[in-house]
Design a protein around this motif. Sequence first.
Motif, short mmCIF file in Angstrom:
data_model
loop_
_atom_site.label_atom_id
_atom_site.label_comp_id
_atom_site.label_asym_id
_atom_site.label_seq_id
_atom_site.Cartn_x
_atom_site.Cartn_y
_atom_site.Cartn_z
N THR A 53 0.99 -1.30 0.15
CA THR A 53 -0.11 -0.23 -0.07
C THR A 53 0.66 1.31 -0.04
O THR A 53 1.86 1.39 0.69
CB THR A 53 -1.03 0.05 1.33
OG1 THR A 53 -1.84 1.18 1.06
CG2 THR A 53 -0.41 0.12 2.59
N ASP A 54 0.30 2.23 -0.68
CA ASP A 54 0.79 3.72 -0.88
C ASP A 54 0.50 4.05 0.67
O ASP A 54 -0.49 3.68 1.15
CB ASP A 54 0.33 4.30 -1.90
CG ASP A 54 1.25 5.63 -2.16
OD1 ASP A 54 2.00 6.05 -1.36
OD2 ASP A 54 0.76 6.45 -2.92
N MET A 55 1.29 5.40 0.99
CA MET A 55 0.63 5.80 2.12
C MET A 55 -0.19 6.92 2.00
O MET A 55 -1.02 7.06 2.86
CB MET A 55 2.25 6.49 2.92
CG MET A 55 2.03 7.03 4.40
SD MET A 55 3.39 7.49 5.06
CE MET A 55 3.89 8.79 4.30
N MET A 56 0.15 7.81 0.99
CA MET A 56 -0.83 9.18 0.61
C MET A 56 -1.49 8.82 -0.44
O MET A 56 -1.07 8.79 -1.52
CB MET A 56 0.12 10.22 0.53
CG MET A 56 1.24 10.59 1.68
SD MET A 56 0.48 10.97 3.29
CE MET A 56 -0.11 12.67 2.87
N MET A 57 -2.94 8.78 -0.16
CA MET A 57 -3.68 8.47 -1.41
C MET A 57 -5.20 9.29 -0.89
O MET A 57 -5.43 9.66 0.29
CB MET A 57 -4.36 6.92 -1.44
CG MET A 57 -3.16 6.31 -2.01
SD MET A 57 -3.51 4.37 -1.85
CE MET A 57 -3.46 4.03 -0.22
N PRO A 58 -5.85 9.47 -2.09
CA PRO A 58 -7.13 10.21 -1.65
C PRO A 58 -8.15 9.20 -1.16
O PRO A 58 -7.99 7.93 -1.21
CB PRO A 58 -7.70 10.49 -3.14
CG PRO A 58 -6.85 9.65 -4.21
CD PRO A 58 -5.52 9.62 -3.56
N ARG A 59 -9.07 9.83 -0.58
CA ARG A 59 -10.27 8.97 0.28
C ARG A 59 -9.72 8.09 1.45
O ARG A 59 -10.25 8.37 2.50
CB ARG A 59 -10.93 8.05 -0.78
CG ARG A 59 -12.12 8.69 -1.65
CD ARG A 59 -13.00 7.74 -2.17
NE ARG A 59 -13.73 6.88 -1.14
CZ ARG A 59 -14.45 5.74 -1.60
NH1 ARG A 59 -14.11 5.32 -2.85
NH2 ARG A 59 -15.12 5.28 -0.87
N MET A 60 -8.62 7.36 1.49
CA MET A 60 -8.21 6.84 2.48
C MET A 60 -6.71 6.36 2.19
O MET A 60 -6.49 5.58 1.17
CB MET A 60 -9.07 5.46 2.90
CG MET A 60 -8.60 4.90 4.05
SD MET A 60 -9.37 3.20 4.52
CE MET A 60 -10.71 3.66 4.60
#
Length: 149
Positions: A53-60
């Motif tokens: 998983t990426d750390m910074m993403m939109p929504r969650m």
Amino acid sequence: MAGHKIVLIEDDREIQTTLRAVLEAAGYRVASASNGAEGQKLIQSENPDLIITDMMMPRMGGFPVLEYLKTLSSAPPVIMITANEGGRHKAYAEMLGAVDYLRKPFAMDVLLDTIRRAIESASSSSETEDEDGDDSSPLRRRVPRKKKD
């Protein structure tokens, strides 16, 4: 390692496409999501062997995904990827149970080695757990995973 299922959560389409191609070429089955909310749904439906998983993403972002995984009785290992340089973020990810933390850009062979180690480690600890009933994983907690019909 071939055939293991990975859920990839990454909002950047170009990075997601590249990572998916590399992982599939290495023999992994990949389901991908563009944010943590979609990723949680995939985790529930796909029962993956590993999550990236990426750390910074939109929504969650990635941190709520890690927090969600702590509620599962049997959570897969997680590798967090990020362009963020902050040491506090790495420490927080590790505290929440991420087995590794890779800063973008990273070499694909480094990613593949990290995946291999994470899956091998999870396999050996689940064998140990089966033998002695010890459930020492930091991500293993309360809520059982939904069963597929």
